[in-house]
Scaffold this active site. Structure first.
Site, PDB file in Angstrom:
ATOM      1  CG  ASP A  11       6.085   2.120 -10.000  1.00  0.00           C
ATOM      2  OD1 ASP A  11       6.210   2.264  -8.764  1.00  0.00           O
ATOM      3  OD2 ASP A  11       7.068   2.106 -10.767  1.00  0.00           O
ATOM      4  CB  SER A  12       3.383  -1.225  -7.079  1.00  0.00           C
ATOM      5  OG  SER A  12       4.733  -1.535  -7.397  1.00  0.00           O
ATOM      6  CB  ILE A  13       7.426   2.097  -5.370  1.00  0.00           C
ATOM      7  CG1 ILE A  13       8.034   0.792  -5.904  1.00  0.00           C
ATOM      8  CG2 ILE A  13       8.267   2.620  -4.210  1.00  0.00           C
ATOM      9  CD1 ILE A  13       9.429   0.940  -6.472  1.00  0.00           C
TER      10      ILE A  13
END
Length: 241
Positions: A11-13
């Site tokens: 995801d965004s991480i």
């Protein structure tokens, strides 16, 4: 020699991992001239939505599969129903099943691929609330849209699956909480990573890759180091042996 590649899926991480001091960028630096690092991070995605990407990212019997891949989902799956991020919520049992489907697709792409599971990081609920107020002011909900306890349950499912499949994993949720003041040391907004948080992920992924047979010390550079090039007859260094 063709240089192998690693693929970071999450995801965004993961999407932010090539930002300043990001763990993906650090990984590319660690494996410089040994392997290419590809980032396939999708901000806001949960494991349910990630399934729609699998045939494109990991086609069965791929001719050039990644040598290794990371799976780093769960922070969004653990969003709580009835609160501001409920659209990202995935029930915990489905989360584990989805992770299994991702692993299976990767292994169908290449049975030799080293697959490393990473748990979601811990959640600093106060930090999340501060972040929400910075965006929405007084309209921000008082109840956090994620809690550390619930995220920990998702992390446990990730670890259980890794153990069941005998896959390497990074228990980021537990590891970060071993450090006093982890909330501000490792997290910027209660969820995403600081420079120190990125360093933790980088070190743990390098450890997992190395233990899985992808240690930089045992990987060849794709072309000769400059010290092995004779400036009088440079072609010798590039002749196939």
């Amino acid at each position: 020699m063709k240089r192998p590649h690693f693929l970071l899926f999450g995801d965004s991480i993961t999407e932010q991992s090539f930002g300043p001091a990001g763990w993906g960028a650090a990984l590319a630096n660690t494996y410089s001239r040994k392997a290419d690092v590809l980032v396939r991070g999708y901000g806001g995605y949960n494991t349910r939505w990630a399934l729609f990407l699998l045939n494109s990212l990991f086609p069965p019997n791929c001719l050039t599969p990644p040598a290794a891949a990371t799976i780093f989902f769960g922070a969004n799956d653990a969003a709580i129903l009835g609160r501001t991020s409920e659209r990202q919520h995935v029930p915990i049992n489905e989360y584990k099943v989805n992770l299994l489907k991702i692993v299976q697709q990767m292994k169908n792409c290449s049975s030799a691929m080293l697959v490393v599971l990473i748990t979601p990081p811990p959640v600093d609920e106060h930090g999340r609330k501060e972040y929400a107020r910075s965006l929405y002011g007084e309209k921000a909900m008082e109840l956090p849209e994620r809690t550390n306890e619930i995220t920990g349950n998702y992390a446990k499912q990730c670890i259980d699956l890794a153990k069941e499949l005998d896959l390497p994993y990074v228990d980021l949720w537990s590891l970060m909480q071993e450090t006093e003041g982890w909330q501000k040391k490792f997290l910027t907004d209660g969820l995403h990573l600081t420079e120190e948080g990125n360093a933790v992920v980088h070190n743990e992924v390098v450890r997992a890759f190395s233990e899985g047979g992808l240690s930089t010390e045992h990987m060849q550079c794709d072309f000769p180091h400059h010290i092995h090039i004779d400036w009088h007859m440079p072609e010798r260094a590039f002749q196939k042996k």
